[in-house]
Design a protein around this motif. Structure first.
Motif, PDB file in Angstrom:
ATOM      1  N   ALA A 255       9.744  35.470 -33.393  1.00  0.00           N
ATOM      2  CA  ALA A 255       9.344  36.875 -33.392  1.00  0.00           C
ATOM      3  C   ALA A 255       9.636  37.527 -32.045  1.00  0.00           C
ATOM      4  O   ALA A 255      10.088  38.685 -31.979  1.00  0.00           O
ATOM      5  N   ILE A 256       9.397  36.811 -30.960  1.00  0.00           N
ATOM      6  CA  ILE A 256       9.664  37.370 -29.633  1.00  0.00           C
ATOM      7  C   ILE A 256      11.147  37.661 -29.459  1.00  0.00           C
ATOM      8  O   ILE A 256      11.538  38.708 -28.910  1.00  0.00           O
ATOM      9  N   SER A 257      12.004  36.776 -29.931  1.00  0.00           N
ATOM     10  CA  SER A 257      13.448  36.995 -29.807  1.00  0.00           C
ATOM     11  C   SER A 257      13.938  38.115 -30.707  1.00  0.00           C
ATOM     12  O   SER A 257      14.909  38.799 -30.386  1.00  0.00           O
ATOM     13  N   TYR A 267      17.568  48.016 -39.854  1.00  0.00           N
ATOM     14  CA  TYR A 267      16.188  48.042 -39.356  1.00  0.00           C
ATOM     15  C   TYR A 267      15.229  47.344 -40.322  1.00  0.00           C
ATOM     16  O   TYR A 267      14.351  46.583 -39.904  1.00  0.00           O
ATOM     17  N   LEU A 268      15.397  47.602 -41.642  1.00  0.00           N
ATOM     18  CA  LEU A 268      14.474  47.044 -42.622  1.00  0.00           C
ATOM     19  C   LEU A 268      14.480  45.519 -42.582  1.00  0.00           C
ATOM     20  O   LEU A 268      13.433  44.878 -42.695  1.00  0.00           O
ATOM     21  N   ALA A 273      11.492  40.681 -41.361  1.00  0.00           N
ATOM     22  CA  ALA A 273      11.456  39.385 -40.690  1.00  0.00           C
ATOM     23  C   ALA A 273      10.308  39.310 -39.701  1.00  0.00           C
ATOM     24  O   ALA A 273       9.585  38.300 -39.631  1.00  0.00           O
ATOM     25  N   MET A 274      10.116  40.395 -38.930  1.00  0.00           N
ATOM     26  CA  MET A 274       9.019  40.417 -37.979  1.00  0.00           C
ATOM     27  C   MET A 274       7.665  40.336 -38.688  1.00  0.00           C
ATOM     28  O   MET A 274       6.751  39.629 -38.249  1.00  0.00           O
ATOM     29  N   ALA A 275       7.534  41.057 -39.804  1.00  0.00           N
ATOM     30  CA  ALA A 275       6.277  41.032 -40.558  1.00  0.00           C
ATOM     31  C   ALA A 275       6.008  39.642 -41.123  1.00  0.00           C
ATOM     32  O   ALA A 275       4.867  39.148 -41.069  1.00  0.00           O
ATOM     33  N   ALA A 276       7.042  38.991 -41.655  1.00  0.00           N
ATOM     34  CA  ALA A 276       6.886  37.651 -42.216  1.00  0.00           C
ATOM     35  C   ALA A 276       6.507  36.645 -41.139  1.00  0.00           C
ATOM     36  O   ALA A 276       5.613  35.803 -41.340  1.00  0.00           O
ATOM     37  N   ALA A 280       3.030  34.592 -40.807  1.00  0.00           N
ATOM     38  CA  ALA A 280       3.050  33.131 -40.688  1.00  0.00           C
ATOM     39  C   ALA A 280       2.278  32.675 -39.459  1.00  0.00           C
ATOM     40  O   ALA A 280       1.533  31.691 -39.505  1.00  0.00           O
ATOM     41  N   ALA A 281       2.444  33.385 -38.350  1.00  0.00           N
ATOM     42  CA  ALA A 281       1.733  33.030 -37.116  1.00  0.00           C
ATOM     43  C   ALA A 281       0.226  33.186 -37.277  1.00  0.00           C
ATOM     44  O   ALA A 281      -0.551  32.317 -36.866  1.00  0.00           O
ATOM     45  N   LEU A 282      -0.211  34.283 -37.886  1.00  0.00           N
ATOM     46  CA  LEU A 282      -1.644  34.497 -38.104  1.00  0.00           C
ATOM     47  C   LEU A 282      -2.221  33.443 -39.052  1.00  0.00           C
ATOM     48  O   LEU A 282      -3.321  32.924 -38.833  1.00  0.00           O
TER      49      LEU A 282
END
Length: 306
Positions: A255-257, A267-268, A273-276, A280-282
């Motif tokens: 996510a950081i990268s 953009y979508l 990808a960021m949302a997924a 996953a992290a949470l």
């Protein structure tokens, strides 16, 4: 202001919930200790081994995390720590189970691993293991080599329209490369360590279900079953910690990268990808917290009525 307050209050609320849950779980297995001193010794041995394994696992995590260059050890450390914890629980059980049985006395019974597995935890661990496998496979395939030739970067390209000196416009190719990204350089450590944890967990669960006992004693069986459930829960929690912390590393690293890369592509796609990865992290953090409580507070091993 609201976002800042949420960041401050959310960890406090989560910590309070975990503490309250841990207090409610803190119940000993109740049985006639004078009649079954062997079970007392077995309970003491397994619980002591669990805490010793947890302390050793933390130490191993710190050592392994700092062994390799460029943070590679961080991706092997969760599996190494989980393996130590599972081994400790297994050893604690095997050292003391003999005192909890009467030699030459046995009942005809068939004990299965699934009879002692905590269902909700098992489903959660399997689900997050699948998410980890999918996430690690994607980051491995999406990674690009960095300046050292190591697959630990994420590179994208796009187009940009710029004005020329003649007053026209020109379409040029632009790109960006960021890291560290959990490519093969890092995920190879997961492929090395996690199968060992899973195999040890399976062996530990098999030993827990199959260790001998006097199954003909109606007073011993319920307490012994509770001890087996307690031990199986500890083993699954150890595996869950290894899986969840590994997933947390992959999701956060990726996510950081990905952050800020939307300008180079659709953009979508990057938003999804960021949302997924964030979800996953949470989820991994929630599972890690759950498993940590299960390890720290063994509970009574009883099964709630359906």
């Amino acid at each position: 202001m609201f976002a800042l307050m949420s960041l401050i209050l959310l960890p406090i609320i989560v910590a309070a919930v975990l503490i309250l849950w841990a207090v409610r779980r803190n119940r000993a297995i109740v049985f006639d200790e004078d009649q079954y001193p062997g079970l007392v010794a077995l309970r003491r041995s397994t619980v002591t081994a669990r805490y010793a394994g947890l302390a050793a696992g933390v130490a191993v995590f710190i050592v392994v995390a700092n062994l390799s260059r460029l943070g590679r050890g961080l991706f092997l450390a969760p599996a190494a720590a989980g393996a130590v914890l599972v081994l400790a629980v297994m050893i604690g059980q095997q050292l003391a189970y003999g005192s909890a049985r009467t030699t030459g006395v046995a009942g005809v019974e068939h004990r299965r691993i699934r009879d002692y597995l905590p269902r909700s935890l098992t489903v959660a661990v399997v689900l997050f293991l699948a998410v980890l496998a999918a996430s690690a496979a994607w980051t491995t395939l999406a990674a690009s080599p960095d300046d050292f030739g190591l697959y630990r970067a994420f590179a994208v390209t796009g187009t940009e329209i710029i004005a020329t000196e003649t007053g026209g416009h020109e379409v040029v190719t632009v790109g960006s490369r960021r890291g560290p990204f959990p490519g093969a350089f890092y995920t190879s450590m997961l492929a090395l360590g996690l199968p060992i944890v899973l195999v040890l967990g399976a062996i530990g669960l098999w030993l827990t279900a199959r260790r001998p006992r006097n199954g003909a004693d109606p007073g011993l069986v319920p307490a012994d079953d509770a001890l087996r459930r307690q031990t199986a829960e500890g083993i699954m929690a150890a595996v869950g910690l290894a899986v969840s912390i590994s997933l947390l590393g992959v999701a956060v690293g990726a996510a950081i990268s990905l952050k800020g890369m939307a300008e180079y592509g659709v953009y979508l796609n990057y938003a999804l990808a960021m949302a997924a990865l964030g979800a996953a992290a949470l989820g991994a953090l929630a599972l890690a917290s759950w498993c940590a409580v299960l390890v720290l507070v063994p509970g009574s091993g009883t099964v709630k009525p359906s």
